[in-house]
Design a protein around this motif. Sequence first.
Motif, PDB file in Angstrom:
ATOM      1  N   ASP A  72       0.808  -1.221   0.000  1.00  0.00           N
ATOM      2  CA  ASP A  72       0.000   0.000   0.000  1.00  0.00           C
ATOM      3  C   ASP A  72       0.842   1.273   0.000  1.00  0.00           C
ATOM      4  O   ASP A  72       0.355   2.342   0.337  1.00  0.00           O
ATOM      5  CB  ASP A  72      -0.960   0.029   1.206  1.00  0.00           C
ATOM      6  N   ASN A  73       2.103   1.153  -0.332  1.00  0.00           N
ATOM      7  CA  ASN A  73       3.002   2.310  -0.320  1.00  0.00           C
ATOM      8  C   ASN A  73       3.999   2.138  -1.459  1.00  0.00           C
ATOM      9  O   ASN A  73       4.896   1.299  -1.370  1.00  0.00           O
ATOM     10  CB  ASN A  73       3.726   2.410   1.027  1.00  0.00           C
ATOM     11  N   PRO A  74       3.879   2.898  -2.535  1.00  0.00           N
ATOM     12  CA  PRO A  74       4.766   2.688  -3.692  1.00  0.00           C
ATOM     13  C   PRO A  74       6.233   2.947  -3.373  1.00  0.00           C
ATOM     14  O   PRO A  74       7.104   2.338  -3.992  1.00  0.00           O
ATOM     15  CB  PRO A  74       4.231   3.680  -4.732  1.00  0.00           C
ATOM     16  N   SER A  81      11.236  -4.179  -3.538  1.00  0.00           N
ATOM     17  CA  SER A  81      11.392  -4.892  -4.798  1.00  0.00           C
ATOM     18  C   SER A  81      12.632  -4.481  -5.575  1.00  0.00           C
ATOM     19  O   SER A  81      12.800  -4.882  -6.735  1.00  0.00           O
ATOM     20  CB  SER A  81      10.146  -4.682  -5.678  1.00  0.00           C
ATOM     21  N   LEU A  82      13.527  -3.712  -4.955  1.00  0.00           N
ATOM     22  CA  LEU A  82      14.783  -3.355  -5.615  1.00  0.00           C
ATOM     23  C   LEU A  82      15.583  -4.631  -5.870  1.00  0.00           C
ATOM     24  O   LEU A  82      15.921  -5.368  -4.946  1.00  0.00           O
ATOM     25  CB  LEU A  82      15.579  -2.379  -4.747  1.00  0.00           C
ATOM     26  N   GLU A  83      15.879  -4.889  -7.130  1.00  0.00           N
ATOM     27  CA  GLU A  83      16.460  -6.178  -7.502  1.00  0.00           C
ATOM     28  C   GLU A  83      17.958  -6.234  -7.221  1.00  0.00           C
ATOM     29  O   GLU A  83      18.682  -5.274  -7.443  1.00  0.00           O
ATOM     30  CB  GLU A  83      16.190  -6.457  -8.972  1.00  0.00           C
ATOM     31  N   LEU A 294      15.452   3.518 -10.342  1.00  0.00           N
ATOM     32  CA  LEU A 294      15.180   2.518 -11.374  1.00  0.00           C
ATOM     33  C   LEU A 294      14.055   1.585 -10.939  1.00  0.00           C
ATOM     34  O   LEU A 294      13.142   1.279 -11.710  1.00  0.00           O
ATOM     35  CB  LEU A 294      16.450   1.727 -11.661  1.00  0.00           C
ATOM     36  N   SER A 295      14.097   1.158  -9.674  1.00  0.00           N
ATOM     37  CA  SER A 295      13.057   0.281  -9.146  1.00  0.00           C
ATOM     38  C   SER A 295      11.710   0.993  -9.078  1.00  0.00           C
ATOM     39  O   SER A 295      10.665   0.404  -9.382  1.00  0.00           O
ATOM     40  CB  SER A 295      13.459  -0.216  -7.750  1.00  0.00           C
TER      41      SER A 295
END
Length: 431
Positions: A72-74, A81-83, A294-295
């Motif tokens: 719920d928080n971009p 989700s930073l790869e 980037l993420s």
Amino acid sequence: MSTSTATPSVTLTKEPPLPAEPVPEPRTDKPARARAVELQGLRGLAALSTVVFHVWQQYYTYDAAGAHPPVDNPYLGALISLEVIDLFFVMSAYLLTLSYARAAIDGPTARGSGVRSGRDFLFRRAVRILPLYFLAVLVVWSSRNPTLPGDWRDLLGHLTFTHVFDRDRIFYTLGPTWSLSLEVAFYLALVALGPLAIRACRRLATRRARVALCLSGCGALFVAPVLWIAVAHHVLDVPYTNWPVYFGPQARFGGFAAGMALAVLLVALGERGRVDARVTTPLALAALGGLYALSYTADPENVPHTYYHPLAALLWFVLLFATLHLRERDGRRVRWHGLLRARWVTGVGLISYSLYIWHEPVLLELDQRGVLPGGQLGFAAGTLIVVAVAVGAGTASYWLIEYPAGLLVKARDARGAPRAFYPERAGGTTR
């Protein structure tokens, strides 16, 4: 993800670490040892971030109640989700290319330039990777295929590291191990290209020319996957869900090429080229900021998403350069270097390969048994539970499987296995 035979992770692009790569043995100076510890710490932090990502993915992507926005928080979602997969590719390639780079640039008699024979190199990598990997594949596959023959194509693909080319089964059994297929492909490429580069550099009279040749070769290896991605996306209109096209070595080798270039650059600069924290700290912060941006901006099929991995590889290149090329006296004062040396961080780095192998089966088993709490607030508690159990399983796996298997390497070295491919170092024969 699911607990069935197939565990497709259709948004799975962030992967845990590959087997830890040791700094080549001839490098025994204090700065090299300090940097080795920090790389292990960086690997540990990245491993933990991977586990957190997969818990987030289980809660908000594969939740049976329906998909949810990323926590719920971009902004937090972009951080989680930073790869990190490209970090491990760059790091692995850097460490394994160092001896080749030293031999190519400074010659076979330079310190730290002992290049192992291809046979010895591949034996050491096989001992490090295969025992645990094969055991885990057989255990997990058999648990999901109780009736023979089961999905034998899935088993065959994993045992031969070819599942990365199977669009349907690329994420089956042990979902994250598609990246291990790429690592194996890099090993084979390195033992082929490394000696060729050394022989080519022997013909060049100046050190500058040898450095230029090596860097240009790394540049070509980096550009080729970018061109492949551009043609696949813009010319052939291949969707990003065609996993083998964008996950195969032809698309992801840029991370390894960046690591090879990093090895060449640091060998070329040498100890005298080290810089102080006033330079490396802004570089590191800029790289981390770029990775986060980037993420945050990457969405399916847009430019940051399409070229995410080449761009991420370049940013990880910068971060690793800032970590590795710092003057030793500054390394003792910089706080983030202190974090990388923390025992709990380096401890996770030590077991990172076992954590890589077991964390997804642990996550799925806990979820199937209803151990993970539900709801958005349950994400934090679920993360702590999965991390605790997965780290415990990884620790046991390291000491019971990885460590004993690693003793085979020492035993073979004790029997006098050849360490260099040069004729003058291998009794007059090239191996």
